[in-house]
Write a protein that holds these residues in place. Sequence first.
Motif, PDB file in Angstrom:
ATOM      1  N   ASP A 224       0.831  -1.204   0.000  1.00 43.99           N
ATOM      2  CA  ASP A 224       0.000   0.000   0.000  1.00 43.99           C
ATOM      3  C   ASP A 224       0.866   1.255   0.000  1.00 43.99           C
ATOM      4  N   ARG A 225       1.964   1.183   0.746  1.00 46.24           N
ATOM      5  CA  ARG A 225       2.899   2.305   0.827  1.00 46.24           C
ATOM      6  C   ARG A 225       4.314   1.756   0.877  1.00 46.24           C
ATOM      7  N   LEU A 226       5.272   2.624   0.537  1.00 47.68           N
ATOM      8  CA  LEU A 226       6.675   2.240   0.575  1.00 47.68           C
ATOM      9  C   LEU A 226       7.491   3.288   1.326  1.00 47.68           C
ATOM     10  N   TYR A 227       8.515   2.811   2.015  1.00 50.46           N
ATOM     11  CA  TYR A 227       9.582   3.665   2.531  1.00 50.46           C
ATOM     12  C   TYR A 227      10.869   3.214   1.863  1.00 50.46           C
ATOM     13  N   VAL A 228      11.714   4.168   1.518  1.00 53.44           N
ATOM     14  CA  VAL A 228      12.986   3.852   0.864  1.00 53.44           C
ATOM     15  C   VAL A 228      14.127   4.306   1.763  1.00 53.44           C
ATOM     16  N   LEU A 229      15.016   3.373   2.098  1.00 50.29           N
ATOM     17  CA  LEU A 229      16.191   3.684   2.901  1.00 50.29           C
ATOM     18  C   LEU A 229      17.417   3.789   2.011  1.00 50.29           C
ATOM     19  N   ASP A 230      18.301   4.718   2.341  1.00 51.05           N
ATOM     20  CA  ASP A 230      19.617   4.796   1.715  1.00 51.05           C
ATOM     21  C   ASP A 230      20.570   5.357   2.752  1.00 51.05           C
ATOM     22  N   PHE A 231      21.684   4.672   2.971  1.00 56.22           N
ATOM     23  CA  PHE A 231      22.641   5.067   3.999  1.00 56.22           C
ATOM     24  C   PHE A 231      21.949   5.267   5.352  1.00 56.22           C
ATOM     25  N   GLY A 232      20.981   4.392   5.661  1.00 52.34           N
ATOM     26  CA  GLY A 232      20.358   4.401   6.979  1.00 52.34           C
ATOM     27  C   GLY A 232      19.308   5.462   7.201  1.00 52.34           C
ATOM     28  N   ARG A 233      18.966   6.220   6.168  1.00 51.57           N
ATOM     29  CA  ARG A 233      17.958   7.277   6.302  1.00 51.57           C
ATOM     30  C   ARG A 233      16.809   7.036   5.321  1.00 51.57           C
ATOM     31  N   VAL A 234      15.616   7.466   5.713  1.00 51.08           N
ATOM     32  CA  VAL A 234      14.478   7.420   4.796  1.00 51.08           C
ATOM     33  C   VAL A 234      14.622   8.567   3.800  1.00 51.08           C
ATOM     34  N   ILE A 235      14.729   8.225   2.525  1.00 54.03           N
ATOM     35  CA  ILE A 235      14.886   9.262   1.495  1.00 54.03           C
ATOM     36  C   ILE A 235      13.597   9.521   0.728  1.00 54.03           C
ATOM     37  N   ALA A 236      12.599   8.642   0.904  1.00 48.48           N
ATOM     38  CA  ALA A 236      11.326   8.839   0.226  1.00 48.48           C
ATOM     39  C   ALA A 236      10.289   7.931   0.867  1.00 48.48           C
ATOM     40  N   SER A 237       9.029   8.337   0.799  1.00 47.81           N
ATOM     41  CA  SER A 237       7.930   7.500   1.261  1.00 47.81           C
ATOM     42  C   SER A 237       6.672   7.889   0.503  1.00 47.81           C
ATOM     43  N   GLY A 238       5.770   6.919   0.345  1.00 47.41           N
ATOM     44  CA  GLY A 238       4.533   7.200  -0.354  1.00 47.41           C
ATOM     45  C   GLY A 238       4.018   5.974  -1.068  1.00 47.41           C
ATOM     46  N   PRO A 239       2.965   6.134  -1.877  1.00 50.08           N
ATOM     47  CA  PRO A 239       2.426   5.003  -2.634  1.00 50.08           C
ATOM     48  C   PRO A 239       3.417   4.533  -3.689  1.00 50.08           C
ATOM     49  N   PRO A 240       3.330   3.252  -4.082  1.00 46.53           N
ATOM     50  CA  PRO A 240       4.298   2.713  -5.048  1.00 46.53           C
ATOM     51  C   PRO A 240       4.431   3.524  -6.328  1.00 46.53           C
ATOM     52  N   ALA A 241       3.328   4.025  -6.876  1.00 42.64           N
ATOM     53  CA  ALA A 241       3.398   4.768  -8.134  1.00 42.64           C
ATOM     54  C   ALA A 241       4.255   6.009  -7.995  1.00 42.64           C
ATOM     55  N   ALA A 242       4.138   6.695  -6.842  1.00 48.22           N
ATOM     56  CA  ALA A 242       4.932   7.904  -6.633  1.00 48.22           C
ATOM     57  C   ALA A 242       6.397   7.568  -6.406  1.00 48.22           C
ATOM     58  N   ILE A 243       6.648   6.485  -5.688  1.00 48.19           N
ATOM     59  CA  ILE A 243       8.026   6.087  -5.389  1.00 48.19           C
ATOM     60  C   ILE A 243       8.772   5.736  -6.673  1.00 48.19           C
ATOM     61  N   GLN A 244       8.104   5.070  -7.605  1.00 49.43           N
ATOM     62  CA  GLN A 244       8.752   4.690  -8.862  1.00 49.43           C
ATOM     63  C   GLN A 244       9.260   5.894  -9.642  1.00 49.43           C
ATOM     64  N   ASP A 245       8.598   7.033  -9.477  1.00 51.06           N
ATOM     65  CA  ASP A 245       8.961   8.225 -10.245  1.00 51.06           C
ATOM     66  C   ASP A 245       9.826   9.204  -9.455  1.00 51.06           C
ATOM     67  N   ASP A 246      10.180   8.856  -8.215  1.00 52.94           N
ATOM     68  CA  ASP A 246      10.947   9.773  -7.379  1.00 52.94           C
ATOM     69  C   ASP A 246      12.415   9.769  -7.834  1.00 52.94           C
ATOM     70  N   PRO A 247      12.975  10.917  -8.214  1.00 60.01           N
ATOM     71  CA  PRO A 247      14.360  10.954  -8.713  1.00 60.01           C
ATOM     72  C   PRO A 247      15.378  10.423  -7.711  1.00 60.01           C
ATOM     73  N   ALA A 248      15.160  10.699  -6.407  1.00 60.99           N
ATOM     74  CA  ALA A 248      16.106  10.224  -5.404  1.00 60.99           C
ATOM     75  C   ALA A 248      16.103   8.705  -5.323  1.00 60.99           C
ATOM     76  N   VAL A 249      14.925   8.111  -5.465  1.00 61.22           N
ATOM     77  CA  VAL A 249      14.815   6.658  -5.412  1.00 61.22           C
ATOM     78  C   VAL A 249      15.426   6.031  -6.658  1.00 61.22           C
ATOM     79  N   ILE A 250      15.158   6.634  -7.803  1.00 62.89           N
ATOM     80  CA  ILE A 250      15.733   6.128  -9.049  1.00 62.89           C
ATOM     81  C   ILE A 250      17.254   6.140  -8.975  1.00 62.89           C
ATOM     82  N   SER A 251      17.806   7.202  -8.446  1.00 55.91           N
ATOM     83  CA  SER A 251      19.256   7.319  -8.323  1.00 55.91           C
ATOM     84  C   SER A 251      19.822   6.309  -7.342  1.00 55.91           C
ATOM     85  N   ALA A 252      19.125   6.122  -6.209  1.00 54.80           N
ATOM     86  CA  ALA A 252      19.666   5.272  -5.143  1.00 54.80           C
ATOM     87  C   ALA A 252      19.470   3.800  -5.400  1.00 54.80           C
TER      88      ALA A 252
END
Length: 280
Positions: A224-252
């Motif tokens: 239903d929702r996602l949190y994305v961790l990178d280097f121990g920090r949450v860099i993004a959160s939200g529904p899957p569709a939004a996470i897929q398009d998040d530039p920080a998530v794409i990069s990480a």
Amino acid sequence: MSESTLAEPAAPTTLLETGGLSVRYGGVSANSDIDISVAAGEIVGLIGPNGAGKTTFVDAVTGFTKSTGTVSLRGERLDKASPHRRRRAGMARTWQAGELFTDLTVAQNLAVAVQSVGLRAMLADVVNGSRPPADVISAALELVGLDDAADQLPGELTLGHQKLVGVARALVGGTQLVLLDEPAAGLDTHESRDFGIELRRIAATGIGILLIDHDMSLVLDVCDRLYVLDFGRVIASGPPAAIQDDPAVISAYLGSPEVDPDTERPTADGPTGHAPKETP
């Protein structure tokens, strides 16, 4: 009855809530100020590159590693509680190396998970013999669709069903929240899809699920929702569709944004076969 007098639907009950959860090993910060919530009946994904701190977070939430910050289950603070107390409160987890006991039946594997510990329990077992709670075990197996496999050995089951036995072992005994650490590892596409269907069925009973997995098809389909961790920090959160398009998530983690989601889905090795970014 007028529209204005209709009752608003009740908000889902928050099960897990962490506030500023942090884990340090000497001078290394493995988790930094993580705020995550999981509601009843919700599947929440926790994703990120290898070494991002996902398993460390689960260890901290379930009491297997020291942390600072708060951990609450249904509003009850558990951050000072032992792993056993957190388990009794209704919080359970699976492990990446969650092998089953191959010489025990499926029911016996679940019975081990709810066996009482301590001197009093040991003495009672010596006097009375082991009495696995059959009704509790049956309920857990029914939750994962394996109620007819109780008397089978793990080796007689498919890998997908063995994975579900591992989930049932975490669910047995009134679990309200389960944290799954890479439960779909090793499953093929069809097994992963069937596994996801079972996860949705479990969540529909009101159990909250925090899912860590590198199978992005599974994660994006069931969460239903996602949190994305990178280097121990949450860099993004939200529904899957939004996470897929998040530039920080794409990069990480997810890799190139050029991937056509209709023809190719990202996996643990990245959408074009390249390994995801590793932390040092």
